[in-house]
Enzyme design. Structure first.
Site, PDB file in Angstrom:
ATOM      1  N   HIS A  20      -4.580  -7.869  -0.302  1.00 40.75           N
ATOM      2  CA  HIS A  20      -3.875  -6.612  -0.055  1.00 40.75           C
ATOM      3  C   HIS A  20      -3.058  -6.627   1.225  1.00 40.75           C
ATOM      4  O   HIS A  20      -1.988  -6.034   1.286  1.00 40.75           O
ATOM      5  CB  HIS A  20      -4.927  -5.502  -0.003  1.00 40.75           C
ATOM      6  N   ASP A  63       0.850  -1.196   0.000  1.00 39.58           N
ATOM      7  CA  ASP A  63       0.000   0.000   0.000  1.00 39.58           C
ATOM      8  C   ASP A  63       0.891   1.254   0.000  1.00 39.58           C
ATOM      9  O   ASP A  63       1.866   1.295  -0.740  1.00 39.58           O
ATOM     10  CB  ASP A  63      -0.961  -0.053   1.215  1.00 39.58           C
ATOM     11  N   TYR A  82      -3.672  10.669   1.710  1.00 39.80           N
ATOM     12  CA  TYR A  82      -4.197  10.642   0.343  1.00 39.80           C
ATOM     13  C   TYR A  82      -4.189  12.044  -0.258  1.00 39.80           C
ATOM     14  O   TYR A  82      -3.830  12.251  -1.413  1.00 39.80           O
ATOM     15  CB  TYR A  82      -5.620  10.080   0.320  1.00 39.80           C
TER      16      TYR A  82
END
Lengths: 405, 417
Positions: B383, B194, B328
């Site tokens: 993930h 990630d 983000y």
């Protein structure tokens, strides 16, 4: 409702606020720095006001919301069952008039009460003026306000249109006109396209278009677009559209893909809901001076809505996953159309683009106003409707026997 | 710089009481509209997001079982040795860095220093199952051993959060690098998934080969090879048909970009607006993260306690759960992501491809990430590879760094044996 109020009081008392957003290098105070979203200082002030002033005096505010005459009735939508339709229905004050039936459609995060300032201008024009009078119907769309919510997947544009249309028919309005912004614009176009014998004209303050005119679809507009430079206002509008597309569509992305995941937070936290909606009220309006009571009454309609505050977000999901809905949003309809251009709309498009959607018979430019035109600049919007539908207007007398006079 | 302090998570009674009160008055939304799938149970219909029956069950468990016994769960989180120390990041001031630091049990001098980097919605404790395989390999096997450092990134866990705009990949890299140096690890390797993979990529570029000797990623988000930049890969990509795994990977990517990136869009544009809901509603936070735990894993059987322990790291974090989402925004606004993704380092890179990862695209794309010396394909895992498939990931690191591996002995004098 008493249970609701107690719960709200408890939640506000326990409310946990996030830490402030990182400081940016603007000269503005924190309270004015919206770079990351609603500033903490602003939200904290509103929450405090909610807890100490608005909520203890809730009944007064409820009365304000009850000023408009509201009703409910059952409306069935094919394949989706029977809905409780909640709506405002206000007839022309002067009963001698052959008032024009007008359906006003809200969007998200709008609601039925968005029409409250506009409505008297339509139903009670000054006697000395030559303005037409209207009978106005303002529903809560299914999933919003005090209408019930869809329980099956696939309740998309055709269904919202069917709901609204059947409501008008049930009120005895076989022919009517439509005014809408935001989703109301899309539903309005869907209505005009689907029920052209009934929808005699429509107007929108959200003159949206998928893009510039295309040679094959709108050859004349394409040519016009080719040779006419954008005006200063149109260029500003395109800048605004770019900003909105880059920075302002996060809410739409989550609501159109995982609305249920989002709904836990919005349903459980009044503070979270307040921030989520308040950001739009500020970003999407044209420096409108929102009062605290005004904001909190607005958000209360969401908080206390019949099916909960978050069912409204699903309209984004349904339309994104409906090919037919996406078609309808860009379809061309021969029904007479009026466009009002407000500078702080979300995606202000050049006129050649906007005209690709229909049989445009009326256009009006404005120097002020944003997305919530009916609430921000009701007089300007009312004037547009008067010009469009009044004596001498291009849509005068579209509804048989009901010219507004 | 402050000396290291041992750290144990110790949530205050105030925070626990506040949580109990909020859970007691939690309001749940209406169930999502019924779809026409054959799934008999509402609780299996994830079309619109986390199903209500599932969330409701978790909520009840939280309120009646998990929270009353919080101290047991806190002890689980405190099983790994944790510390804090001060780390300064240029232009952003001094941070409290919270981290796990576990040295190899049997090989203090020769173990390979490894920096493990989490992402969102991950956290420092994601390393918990992987760590023993690295620090304490079986004595009879010839696996290398590692010293493992697993920080909470700034804004996450028990590290402090950035207070100025612009804390992006380079800053996370600087933070992590300075942490390793402060622990005496002047040469080290990195493993990340990630955002951890993006940060590892930047560490390789900024601090390799002098300090960072090799890196490994389970998040192979490369870019399409271009003729001018990656001529060989470009050619390879042009002539080689996609394998079955690559096709499946492309499907996952398509799903993600079409249906799964709503959270990304709001977190990268208006994180503060979202943060009021996440800070104020534990139930809202639970749903927001739980959706990823389920959708991004490969049929992993999450236990209720496991989920709630995971969420608790967010809920009780030092700066609040909402500061995590700003990464983000910062990365989306730091500049051209495409350009940054193409920064290339010569240090050895290992890639593990797990079938349920979000970005498992063509292998030729992933190879643009760096100097790939090791690749491994898996049949199971998503993930959160370190958490879902710790042994598989450990085996990949063993193969890459162990005797005979392509990255054997990259760290001078610390080959793991």
């Amino acid at each position: 409702m008493a249970g609701h109020l107690d719960t709200l009081a408890k939640k506000l008392a326990l409310a946990t606020l996030p830490c402030p957003a990182p400081t940016t290098y603007t000269d503005s105070e924190d309270a004015q720095d919206w770079t990351y979203g609603v500033p903490r200082t602003t939200l904290e002030r509103l929450v405090h006001y909610w807890r100490t002033s608005l909520l203890p005096n809730w009944r007064e505010h409820e009365q304000t919301l009850n000023a408009l005459p509201q009703f409910t009735r059952s409306i069935e939508v094919d394949g989706h069952g029977v809905f409780t339709a909640h709506y405002v229905h206000k007839k022309s004050e002067d009963r001698r008039r052959n008032a024009i039936p007008l359906l006003f459609l809200h969007g998200w995060p709008g609601h039925f009460n968005e029409a409250s300032k506009l409505l008297p201008l339509l139903t009670a024009p000054p006697a000395s003026s030559d303005y037409p009078a209207f009978d106005v119907v303002v529903p809560s769309l299914p999933g919003f306000g005090f209408s019930s919510a869809p329980t099956k997947t696939g309740f998309a544009l055709p269904q919202y249109a069917e709901f609204a249309h059947k409501l008008m028919l049930s009120l005895g309005y076989d022919e009517y006109v439509v005014q809408g912004g935001d989703w109301g614009r899309h539903i309005g176009l869907g209505l005009a396209y689907t029920y052209p014998k009934h929808v005699r004209a429509w107007h929108t303050n959200y003159p949206r278009s998928a893009g510039p005119p295309q040679l094959l679809r709108n050859p004349l507009l394409w040519l016009q677009h080719l040779v006419t430079p954008y005006s200063a206002a149109e260029r500003k509008g395109l800048d605004r559209m770019q900003f909105f597309t880059n920075e302002g569509t996060g809410y739409s992305a989550i609501q159109a893909t995982m609305p249920q995941t989002l709904s836990y937070a919005l349903t459980d936290s009044p503070v979270g809901l307040l921030a989520w909606i308040y950001e739009k009220l500020v970003f999407w309006s044209d420096a409108y001076d929102w009062g605290d009571d005004e904001v909190l009454q607005w958000v209360s309609i969401y908080l206390f809505s019949a099916s909960g505050p978050a069912t409204s977000a699903r309209i984004y999901y349904e339309i994104k996953h409906s090919g037919r809905s996406k078609e309808l949003i860009n379809i061309w309809s021969p029904v007479p159309l009026g466009l009002s251009y407000f500078p702080k709309e979300l995606t202000p498009v050049p006129k050649t683009w906007a005209r690709t959607v229909g049989n445009v018979v009326f256009e009006a430019d404005h120097d002020k106003g944003g997305h919530f035109a009916a609430h921000e600049v009701p007089h300007a919007l009312a004037d547009d409707l008067r010009k469009m539908f009044g004596k001498g207007g291009k849509a005068y007398g579209v509804v048989k026997g009901k010219d507004g006079y | 710089m402050q000396d290291e302090q041992p750290f144990k998570i110790s949530v205050s009674q105030n925070a626990l009481d506040s949580l109990a009160q909020k859970l007691a008055i939690a309001t749940l939304p209406a169930p999502a509209p019924v779809t026409y799938t054959d799934s008999a149970l509402d609780s299996e219909d994830w079309t619109y997001g986390v199903p209500r029956p599932t969330l409701e069950r978790l909520l009840i468990h939280w309120r009646t079982q998990f929270l009353p016994r919080w101290h047991e769960h806190q002890a689980v989180l405190n099983a790994l040795p944790q510390f804090t120390r001060s780390i300064e990041v240029d232009g952003h001031g001094v941070f409290t860095a919270h981290y796990v630091h576990k040295q190899s049990t049997h090989n203090p001098k020769g173990a390979i220093p490894l920096l493990f980097l989490h992402g969102w919605p991950g956290h420092f404790n994601e390393v918990s199952k992987l760590l023993p395989f690295l620090t304490t390999p079986p004595a009879n096997a010839s696996y290398p051993s590692f010293h493992v450092v697993a920080p909470s990134l700034p804004g996450f866990g028990f590290s402090s959060a950035p207070t100025k705009t612009g804390f992006a990949v380079a800053q996370y890299a600087e933070f992590s690098h300075k942490l390793m140096l402060s622990l005496g690890y002047t040469e080290y390797v990195v493993q990340g998934g990630d955002w951890g993979s993006f940060i590892a990529h930047r560490l390789a570029y900024l601090y390799g080969p002098k300090y960072v000797k090799a890196w490994h990623s389970n998040f192979p988000a490369g870019r399409q090879p271009t003729l001018t930049r990656n001529p060989l890969l470009y050619l390879q990509h042009a002539v080689t048909p996609y394998s079955a795994k690559e096709k499946k990977g492309l499907q996952m990517m398509q799903w993600f970009w079409s249906e799964g990136q709503g959270y990304f869009a709001i977190q990268s544009t208006m994180p503060q607006t979202l943060s009021y809901a996440l800070a104020d509603s534990p139930v809202g936070l639970l749903a927001w993260i739980y959706e990823k735990l389920v959708k991004w894993t490969d049929g992993y059987e999450w236990g209720d306690d496991e989920v709630l322990t995971w969420i608790s790291v967010y809920l009780f974090s030092a700066s609040g759960p909402e500061t995590t989402v700003r990464i983000y925004y910062e990365i989306a606004h730091q500049g051209n992501m495409d350009e940054f993704a193409r920064l290339w380092s010569p240090i050895p890179l290992g890639l593990s491809f797990f079938p349920h990862e979000l970005v498992g695209g063509p292998r030729t794309w992933a190879r643009t990430m760096g100097n790939v010396v090791f690749e491994s394909e898996h049949n199971k895992g998503g993930h959160f590879a370190a958490y879902e498939q710790p042994l598989a990931l450990a085996d990949d690191l063993r193969a890459m760094f162990g005797k005979g591996g392509k990255a054997f002995g990259v760290v001078k004098g610390k080959d793991g044996y």
